[in-house]
Design a protein around this motif. Sequence first.
Motif, short mmCIF file in Angstrom:
data_model
loop_
_atom_site.label_atom_id
_atom_site.label_comp_id
_atom_site.label_asym_id
_atom_site.label_seq_id
_atom_site.Cartn_x
_atom_site.Cartn_y
_atom_site.Cartn_z
N LYS A 126 13.70 13.97 -11.76
CA LYS A 126 12.20 13.69 -11.00
C LYS A 126 12.68 13.29 -9.60
CE LYS A 126 8.17 10.69 -11.39
NZ LYS A 126 7.45 9.49 -12.08
N LYS A 127 12.19 14.03 -8.67
CA LYS A 127 12.57 13.76 -7.15
C LYS A 127 11.39 13.88 -6.23
CE LYS A 127 17.44 12.98 -7.82
NZ LYS A 127 17.88 11.75 -7.40
N ILE A 128 11.34 13.39 -5.26
CA ILE A 128 10.36 13.63 -4.22
C ILE A 128 11.13 13.70 -2.81
CG2 ILE A 128 9.87 11.10 -3.61
CD1 ILE A 128 7.11 11.94 -3.09
N THR A 129 11.01 14.87 -2.08
CA THR A 129 11.60 15.11 -0.80
C THR A 129 10.81 14.73 0.43
OG1 THR A 129 12.59 16.77 -1.93
CG2 THR A 129 12.66 16.92 0.38
N VAL A 130 11.33 13.82 1.29
CA VAL A 130 10.66 13.09 2.36
C VAL A 130 11.41 13.50 3.69
CG1 VAL A 130 9.70 11.09 3.40
CG2 VAL A 130 9.77 11.13 0.87
N GLY A 131 10.51 14.11 4.52
CA GLY A 131 11.16 14.26 6.10
C GLY A 131 10.95 12.86 7.11
N ILE A 132 12.09 12.61 7.40
CA ILE A 132 12.03 11.64 8.46
C ILE A 132 12.99 11.84 9.62
CG2 ILE A 132 11.79 9.59 6.58
CD1 ILE A 132 14.68 9.24 6.79
N LYS A 133 13.03 11.25 10.76
CA LYS A 133 14.08 11.24 11.79
C LYS A 133 15.31 10.54 11.30
CE LYS A 133 11.39 13.62 14.80
NZ LYS A 133 10.92 12.79 16.05
N ASP B 169 10.94 2.39 5.60
CA ASP B 169 10.16 1.51 4.90
C ASP B 169 8.81 2.07 4.16
OD1 ASP B 169 12.39 -0.06 5.14
OD2 ASP B 169 11.39 -1.49 6.55
N VAL B 170 8.00 2.71 5.20
CA VAL B 170 6.55 3.08 4.90
C VAL B 170 6.65 4.21 3.68
CG1 VAL B 170 4.63 4.51 5.68
CG2 VAL B 170 5.53 2.61 6.96
N ALA B 171 7.63 5.13 4.08
CA ALA B 171 7.89 6.26 3.14
C ALA B 171 8.39 5.59 1.92
CB ALA B 171 8.97 7.26 3.64
N THR B 172 9.35 4.75 1.69
CA THR B 172 9.65 4.26 0.72
C THR B 172 8.49 3.60 -0.42
OG1 THR B 172 11.84 3.99 1.42
CG2 THR B 172 11.33 2.61 -0.57
N TYR B 173 7.87 2.71 0.35
CA TYR B 173 6.49 2.25 -0.17
C TYR B 173 5.72 3.21 -0.89
CZ TYR B 173 2.67 -1.16 -0.89
OH TYR B 173 1.48 -1.74 -1.46
N ILE B 174 5.32 4.04 0.03
CA ILE B 174 4.51 5.44 -0.47
C ILE B 174 4.76 6.16 -1.65
CG2 ILE B 174 3.57 7.59 -0.07
CD1 ILE B 174 3.20 6.54 2.85
N ALA B 175 6.22 6.06 -1.65
CA ALA B 175 6.86 6.71 -2.78
C ALA B 175 6.90 6.14 -4.20
CB ALA B 175 8.33 7.35 -2.61
N LYS B 176 7.03 4.90 -4.06
CA LYS B 176 6.83 3.85 -5.05
C LYS B 176 5.60 3.87 -5.73
CE LYS B 176 7.67 -0.87 -6.55
NZ LYS B 176 8.11 -2.18 -5.99
N GLN B 177 4.50 4.08 -5.00
CA GLN B 177 3.22 3.96 -5.33
C GLN B 177 3.13 5.24 -5.98
OE1 GLN B 177 0.96 1.24 -5.21
NE2 GLN B 177 3.09 0.49 -4.32
N LEU B 178 3.36 6.41 -5.64
CA LEU B 178 3.48 7.64 -6.27
C LEU B 178 4.19 7.75 -7.71
CD1 LEU B 178 3.53 9.88 -3.12
CD2 LEU B 178 1.64 9.38 -4.42
N GLY B 179 5.11 6.83 -7.75
CA GLY B 179 5.79 6.86 -9.19
C GLY B 179 7.37 7.05 -9.05
N TYR B 180 7.88 6.89 -7.80
CA TYR B 180 9.16 7.28 -7.70
C TYR B 180 9.97 6.11 -6.96
CZ TYR B 180 7.45 12.23 -7.62
OH TYR B 180 6.95 13.17 -7.76
N ASN B 181 11.21 6.04 -7.81
CA ASN B 181 12.05 4.97 -7.30
C ASN B 181 12.85 5.01 -6.12
OD1 ASN B 181 11.44 3.40 -9.40
ND2 ASN B 181 12.74 4.28 -10.96
N LYS B 182 13.41 4.40 -5.61
CA LYS B 182 14.44 4.53 -4.34
C LYS B 182 15.30 5.70 -4.55
CE LYS B 182 15.29 1.23 -0.66
NZ LYS B 182 15.85 -0.06 -0.21
N ASP B 183 16.01 5.59 -5.76
CA ASP B 183 17.01 6.57 -5.84
C ASP B 183 16.49 7.80 -6.33
OD1 ASP B 183 16.06 5.90 -8.33
OD2 ASP B 183 18.23 5.80 -9.43
N GLN B 184 15.04 8.10 -6.49
CA GLN B 184 14.57 9.63 -6.50
C GLN B 184 14.09 10.01 -5.43
OE1 GLN B 184 11.87 7.59 -9.59
NE2 GLN B 184 12.58 9.07 -11.23
N ILE B 185 14.04 9.48 -4.13
CA ILE B 185 13.89 9.71 -2.79
C ILE B 185 15.00 11.01 -2.22
CG2 ILE B 185 13.02 9.50 -0.75
CD1 ILE B 185 11.89 6.86 -1.62
#
Length: 277
Positions: free
Chosen positions: A37-44, A64-80
Amino acid sequence: MKLRKVTAASAAVLALAVTATACGSDNKDDSGSSGDKKITVGIKFDQPGIGQKTPDGYSGFDVDVATYIAKQLGYNKDQIQWKEAKSADRETMLQRGDVDFIAASYSITPEREQKVDFAGPYLLAHQDVLLRSDDNSIKSEKDLNSKKLCSVTGSTSAQNVKDKLAPKAQLLKYPTYSACLTGLQNKAIDALTTDDSILAGYAAQANFKGKFKLGGLKMTNENYGIGVKKGSDLKAKINTALEKMVSDKTWDKAVKDNFGPANYQNEPAPKIGNVVS
């Protein structure tokens, strides 16, 4: 006949074993293990205070914003899975499905909204210029005429200045803000223009202390949004996450943690859907 019965029984046992194994795998994911289970996020990757890749990982307000969003979507930090989203590549990355969403100082514009959808905005920044600390020749937008002005390929910042404020400015487009910064330091360019939040991050770096300064020109409003693929149901879910981030004060903490050292005077958290022109 007996051979068929034995074979059927063996098959049933094998099916039960496979089912049990599969159930065990699902339970492992549900318990918090990353699994598949992973989520892929684009950042600078090169914007201090916004999104930066360091030897210790990733840091910045957008991170920090993306990590918070991912958590609300059901993903832990190590799943990003973090992926670099350069300015010129952002729409293409979303359209191809290379990333699930992008949080990369991504200003909401009508042109971009034709290609992708935006959640937010989650930060209101203003376009400014970064100058050498000993340069007192640029005090207003008009002073940028005939000056060498740098921004990155795909960014709207430099073009905004040339189109609306200083038509005689000489535009130089580099692949990254870091490259522009080197040019500014070496006097190959006179000013670096982009959002004040990004510029403040550069000016605050320890190795550049005292070398650069913000011009203090609030030339445009930049409404940062979270980019998603056109028609994606993630837009509504991310908006809900952003509203929660503001209400539980996590947004305020992220601003202080990332911009506080630069004495960045941020605007209050914008309301979802309220794009300031």
